[in-house]
Design a protein around this motif. Sequence first.
Motif, PDB file in Angstrom:
ATOM      1  N   LYS A  32       0.792  -0.982  -0.161  1.00  0.00           N
ATOM      2  CA  LYS A  32      -0.253  -0.136   0.164  1.00  0.00           C
ATOM      3  C   LYS A  32       0.625   1.641  -0.355  1.00  0.00           C
ATOM      4  O   LYS A  32       1.588   1.602   0.540  1.00  0.00           O
ATOM      5  CB  LYS A  32      -1.284   0.160   1.217  1.00  0.00           C
ATOM      6  CG  LYS A  32      -2.138   1.482   0.838  1.00  0.00           C
ATOM      7  CD  LYS A  32      -3.157   1.604   2.023  1.00  0.00           C
ATOM      8  CE  LYS A  32      -3.911  -0.775   2.044  1.00  0.00           C
ATOM      9  NZ  LYS A  32      -4.562  -0.387   3.392  1.00  0.00           N
ATOM     10  N   GLY A  33       0.666   1.895  -1.032  1.00  0.00           N
ATOM     11  CA  GLY A  33       0.940   3.716  -1.193  1.00  0.00           C
ATOM     12  C   GLY A  33       2.700   3.778  -1.958  1.00  0.00           C
ATOM     13  O   GLY A  33       2.823   4.099  -1.396  1.00  0.00           O
ATOM     14  N   LYS A  34       3.246   2.050  -2.277  1.00  0.00           N
ATOM     15  CA  LYS A  34       4.168   1.726  -2.784  1.00  0.00           C
ATOM     16  C   LYS A  34       4.014   2.285  -4.309  1.00  0.00           C
ATOM     17  O   LYS A  34       3.059   1.637  -5.124  1.00  0.00           O
ATOM     18  CB  LYS A  34       4.783   0.341  -2.627  1.00  0.00           C
ATOM     19  CG  LYS A  34       5.212   0.789  -0.764  1.00  0.00           C
ATOM     20  CD  LYS A  34       6.195   0.260  -0.456  1.00  0.00           C
ATOM     21  CE  LYS A  34       6.601   0.054   1.175  1.00  0.00           C
ATOM     22  NZ  LYS A  34       6.059   0.135   1.959  1.00  0.00           N
ATOM     23  N   GLU A  35       4.853   1.768  -5.502  1.00  0.00           N
ATOM     24  CA  GLU A  35       5.231   2.435  -7.066  1.00  0.00           C
ATOM     25  C   GLU A  35       5.197   0.534  -7.243  1.00  0.00           C
ATOM     26  O   GLU A  35       6.448   0.347  -7.946  1.00  0.00           O
ATOM     27  CB  GLU A  35       6.119   3.163  -7.340  1.00  0.00           C
ATOM     28  CG  GLU A  35       6.002   4.765  -6.895  1.00  0.00           C
ATOM     29  CD  GLU A  35       4.653   5.661  -7.495  1.00  0.00           C
ATOM     30  OE1 GLU A  35       4.922   4.504  -8.845  1.00  0.00           O
ATOM     31  OE2 GLU A  35       3.850   5.790  -7.341  1.00  0.00           O
ATOM     32  N   THR A  36       4.369  -0.150  -6.893  1.00  0.00           N
ATOM     33  CA  THR A  36       4.551  -1.444  -6.992  1.00  0.00           C
ATOM     34  C   THR A  36       2.438  -1.874  -7.397  1.00  0.00           C
ATOM     35  O   THR A  36       1.868  -1.144  -7.331  1.00  0.00           O
ATOM     36  CB  THR A  36       4.845  -2.157  -6.303  1.00  0.00           C
ATOM     37  OG1 THR A  36       5.684  -3.546  -7.183  1.00  0.00           O
ATOM     38  CG2 THR A  36       4.459  -2.937  -4.754  1.00  0.00           C
ATOM     39  N   THR A  37       2.487  -3.227  -7.813  1.00  0.00           N
ATOM     40  CA  THR A  37       1.729  -4.108  -8.477  1.00  0.00           C
ATOM     41  C   THR A  37       2.067  -4.999  -6.928  1.00  0.00           C
ATOM     42  O   THR A  37       3.225  -5.489  -7.157  1.00  0.00           O
ATOM     43  CB  THR A  37       1.094  -4.331  -9.427  1.00  0.00           C
ATOM     44  OG1 THR A  37       2.271  -5.471 -10.446  1.00  0.00           O
ATOM     45  CG2 THR A  37       1.184  -2.809  -9.970  1.00  0.00           C
ATOM     46  N   PHE A  38       0.615  -5.753  -7.350  1.00  0.00           N
ATOM     47  CA  PHE A  38       0.329  -7.491  -6.089  1.00  0.00           C
ATOM     48  C   PHE A  38       1.559  -8.777  -6.987  1.00  0.00           C
ATOM     49  O   PHE A  38       2.088  -9.089  -6.253  1.00  0.00           O
ATOM     50  CB  PHE A  38      -1.058  -7.600  -6.108  1.00  0.00           C
ATOM     51  CG  PHE A  38      -1.197  -9.265  -5.890  1.00  0.00           C
ATOM     52  CD1 PHE A  38      -1.358  -8.940  -3.892  1.00  0.00           C
ATOM     53  CD2 PHE A  38      -1.430 -10.232  -6.132  1.00  0.00           C
ATOM     54  CE1 PHE A  38      -1.139  -9.996  -3.151  1.00  0.00           C
ATOM     55  CE2 PHE A  38      -1.191 -11.361  -5.556  1.00  0.00           C
ATOM     56  CZ  PHE A  38      -0.764 -11.288  -3.904  1.00  0.00           C
ATOM     57  N   THR A  39       1.200  -8.327  -8.557  1.00  0.00           N
ATOM     58  CA  THR A  39       1.426  -9.180  -9.035  1.00  0.00           C
ATOM     59  C   THR A  39       3.101  -9.130  -9.739  1.00  0.00           C
ATOM     60  O   THR A  39       4.218 -10.055  -9.135  1.00  0.00           O
ATOM     61  CB  THR A  39       1.035  -9.127 -10.436  1.00  0.00           C
ATOM     62  OG1 THR A  39       0.019  -9.282 -11.041  1.00  0.00           O
ATOM     63  CG2 THR A  39       1.539  -9.720 -11.808  1.00  0.00           C
ATOM     64  N   VAL A  43       6.290 -11.992  -7.975  1.00  0.00           N
ATOM     65  CA  VAL A  43       6.831 -12.250  -9.237  1.00  0.00           C
ATOM     66  C   VAL A  43       8.592 -12.005  -7.858  1.00  0.00           C
ATOM     67  O   VAL A  43       9.259 -13.357  -8.441  1.00  0.00           O
ATOM     68  CB  VAL A  43       6.918 -11.926  -9.963  1.00  0.00           C
ATOM     69  CG1 VAL A  43       8.262 -11.560 -11.191  1.00  0.00           C
ATOM     70  CG2 VAL A  43       5.535 -12.032 -11.143  1.00  0.00           C
ATOM     71  N   ALA A  44       8.538 -10.523  -7.474  1.00  0.00           N
ATOM     72  CA  ALA A  44       9.841 -10.445  -7.013  1.00  0.00           C
ATOM     73  C   ALA A  44       9.987 -11.884  -5.465  1.00  0.00           C
ATOM     74  O   ALA A  44      11.090 -11.766  -5.834  1.00  0.00           O
ATOM     75  CB  ALA A  44      10.106  -9.104  -6.553  1.00  0.00           C
ATOM     76  N   ALA A  45       9.380 -12.017  -5.141  1.00  0.00           N
ATOM     77  CA  ALA A  45       8.853 -12.841  -3.904  1.00  0.00           C
ATOM     78  C   ALA A  45       9.016 -13.973  -4.351  1.00  0.00           C
ATOM     79  O   ALA A  45       9.957 -15.249  -3.832  1.00  0.00           O
ATOM     80  CB  ALA A  45       8.020 -12.716  -3.106  1.00  0.00           C
ATOM     81  N   THR A  46       8.849 -14.835  -5.803  1.00  0.00           N
ATOM     82  CA  THR A  46       9.157 -15.646  -6.380  1.00  0.00           C
ATOM     83  C   THR A  46      10.439 -16.215  -6.535  1.00  0.00           C
ATOM     84  O   THR A  46      11.089 -17.300  -6.040  1.00  0.00           O
ATOM     85  CB  THR A  46       8.089 -16.233  -7.054  1.00  0.00           C
ATOM     86  OG1 THR A  46       6.585 -15.771  -6.540  1.00  0.00           O
ATOM     87  CG2 THR A  46       8.033 -18.286  -7.805  1.00  0.00           C
ATOM     88  N   ARG A  47      10.926 -14.642  -7.373  1.00  0.00           N
ATOM     89  CA  ARG A  47      12.065 -14.721  -7.489  1.00  0.00           C
ATOM     90  C   ARG A  47      13.710 -14.872  -6.766  1.00  0.00           C
ATOM     91  O   ARG A  47      14.459 -16.383  -6.150  1.00  0.00           O
ATOM     92  CB  ARG A  47      12.311 -13.608  -8.823  1.00  0.00           C
ATOM     93  CG  ARG A  47      11.726 -13.968  -9.882  1.00  0.00           C
ATOM     94  CD  ARG A  47      12.744 -12.751 -10.859  1.00  0.00           C
ATOM     95  NE  ARG A  47      11.843 -12.449 -11.538  1.00  0.00           N
ATOM     96  CZ  ARG A  47      11.623 -12.780 -12.593  1.00  0.00           C
ATOM     97  NH1 ARG A  47      12.494 -14.308 -13.760  1.00  0.00           N
ATOM     98  NH2 ARG A  47      10.992 -12.632 -14.085  1.00  0.00           N
TER      99      ARG A  47
END
Length: 64
Positions: A32-39, A43-47
């Motif tokens: 929330k409030g960050k320049e990112t999306t759920f996807t 993806v980053a967490a999975t990598r």
Amino acid sequence: MNSFKIPIIPSTTQRSIRFPNDLLEEVENVIKGKETTFTAFVVAATRHAIEELKEEDNLTTNKK
């Protein structure tokens, strides 16, 4: 000076997955409030998780 390169967007495949509600809420709160999306977060967490597993596998393989 480095020349500008247009980023290449990798090909993607859509998958439907189910998240436990509590985990879904936690991810939504973290981004929330960050320049990112759920996807992008997933993806980053999975990598990150895959890299850690590879490192652990390399450590156990080298110990044998």
